[in-house]
Design an enzyme around this catalytic site. Structure first.
Site, short mmCIF file in Angstrom:
data_model
loop_
_atom_site.label_atom_id
_atom_site.label_comp_id
_atom_site.label_asym_id
_atom_site.label_seq_id
_atom_site.Cartn_x
_atom_site.Cartn_y
_atom_site.Cartn_z
N ASP A 170 0.00 -7.49 1.30
CA ASP A 170 0.47 -6.13 1.55
C ASP A 170 2.00 -6.07 1.59
O ASP A 170 2.59 -5.45 2.47
CB ASP A 170 -0.12 -5.56 2.84
N HIS A 178 0.81 -1.22 0.00
CA HIS A 178 0.00 0.00 0.00
C HIS A 178 0.85 1.26 0.00
O HIS A 178 0.34 2.35 -0.31
CB HIS A 178 -0.99 0.00 1.18
N SER A 220 4.90 2.00 8.18
CA SER A 220 4.45 0.94 7.28
C SER A 220 5.60 0.40 6.43
O SER A 220 6.29 1.15 5.76
CB SER A 220 3.36 1.47 6.35
#
Length: 367
Positions: free
Chosen positions: A136, A106, A214
């Site tokens: 992901d 993402h 992330s």
């Protein structure tokens, strides 16, 4: 009378003296006690063994951690994603000496340009090698080969224990090379991804994970990679003590495929499954088949979905390879362990009777 006057005068003078002393104390302190020159540094002694091990872990691991910045529009986002208009900023870490860097899908989804900033401050152009939205995960590769640090050592997520210490390094809110510590709060969590599937065996941790973390590494106390931080649960969008990491055993399987082929096969048998809520509502334990994809392995072996006319439940998958199946993630976990093309044995119930069915596992695409 004279003695009273003398006593009054004496008391007045005493009060006046005391008041003068009280008012003069701050000035006296400033004159005699103010530290108007640098204070003497007191030696602190040695760091504790715990502090030393944490410092050593960070010093060894942090050079391999980078900031990943992606420019572009139209990317899908997850809860806790690190978004600002037209730009996504996350974390990544060096996977090998060829310049391949692991991050979250993402972070780079839909990116037109990708840049990497190293721990030393160097800005490097990069390109997306491959993405796996179902997990992901993504790999980007730096285009200019400079002197690269050693890749992070890889551990295993199969033997993790709730309560063991973990360490996250990342770039929360753009503050690069930030270390947070915590413990594994839970194991075997399930997390939905932008690819429309669930990652099983996800690690839950209370180590602070914020927007910008992330794609960063989650390390054990030996400095080994045990997960890739991916999302947080927080009403405010900042750390609330519940963060998630993709287990390294999944990472170690997916990343080599992304480097080699740019994508990861999506193993499946071609069924559309009912939600867990629906299965619970009708009192069924297992994977309720809503329908099969025409021409798919499930269709070819005759698996039946819910009757579109009267809503009668069709086949329910209750076991795979002899292991009980309670929810879809139990089935997908086994499917993902099968090399595509492959074959699995299902136990299926229908109208109170059960049968065993051998079904092909194929790449159903999508990631």
């Amino acid at each position: 009378m004279r003695s009273f006057r003398l006593l009054g005068a004496t008391l007045f003078v005493a009060v006046l003296v005391m008041l003068t002393v009280v008012l003069a104390i701050p000035y006296a302190r400033q004159i005699f006690f103010a530290a108007s020159v640098p204070r003497v540094i007191q030696p602190r002694g040695d760091l504790s063994s715990l502090e030393n091990s944490t410092v050593e872990l960070f010093e060894q691991a942090s050079p391999s951690v980078v900031q990943v910045v992606a420019l572009g529009e139209g990317r899908s986002r997850l809860p806790g994603s690190d978004d600002s208009p037209g730009m996504e900023s996350g974390t990544g870490f060096l996977w090998d000496l060829a310049g391949n860097i692991v991050t979250n899908a993402h972070v780079v989804s839909g990116a037109r340009k990708v840049a990497v900033r190293t721990a030393s401050g160097s800005m490097l152009r990069a390109e997306v090698t491959g993405t796996a939205p179902n997990y992901d995960l993504a790999v980007v590769r730096v285009l200019s080969m400079t002197s690269l640090p050693s890749p992070l050592p890889v551990g295993s997520s199969a033997d993790l224990k709730v309560g063991q210490s973990v360490y996250a390094i990342g770039n929360p809110f753009g503050l690069d090379q930030s270390l947070t510590t915590g413990v594994i709060s839970a194991l075997r969590r399930r997390m939905p991804t932008a690819g429309g599937r669930e990652v099983s065996n996800v690690i839950q941790t209370d180590a602070a994970i914020n927007p910008g973390n992330s794609g960063g590494p989650l390390l054990d106390s030996a400095g080994r990679l045990i997960g890739v931080t991916t999302a947080i649960i927080s009403p405010s969008g900042v750390n609330a003590g519940i963060g998630f990491a993709i287990p390294v055993d999944v990472v170690n399987r997916v990343v080599p495929e992304l480097i080699r082929a740019g994508r990861v096969p999506t193993p499946g048998i071609g069924i559309i499954a009912a939600s867990e809520a629906l299965a619970t509502g009708i009192g069924v334990e297992g994977v309720v088949i809503v329908r099969t994809v025409p021409g798919s392995p499930a269709d070819r072996v005759g698996l039946k979905g819910i009757d579109a006319g009267d809503g009668t439940v069709g086949d329910v998958i209750v076991a795979v390879e002899g292991k009980p199946v309670q929810r879809l993630s139990d089935l997908t976990e086994v499917l993902e362990s099968v090399k595509v093309p492959g074959r699995i044995q299902l136990t299926v119930e229908h109208n109170g009777s059960s049968r065993s069915v051998s079904v092909d596992v194929v790449d159903i695409g999508g990631g």
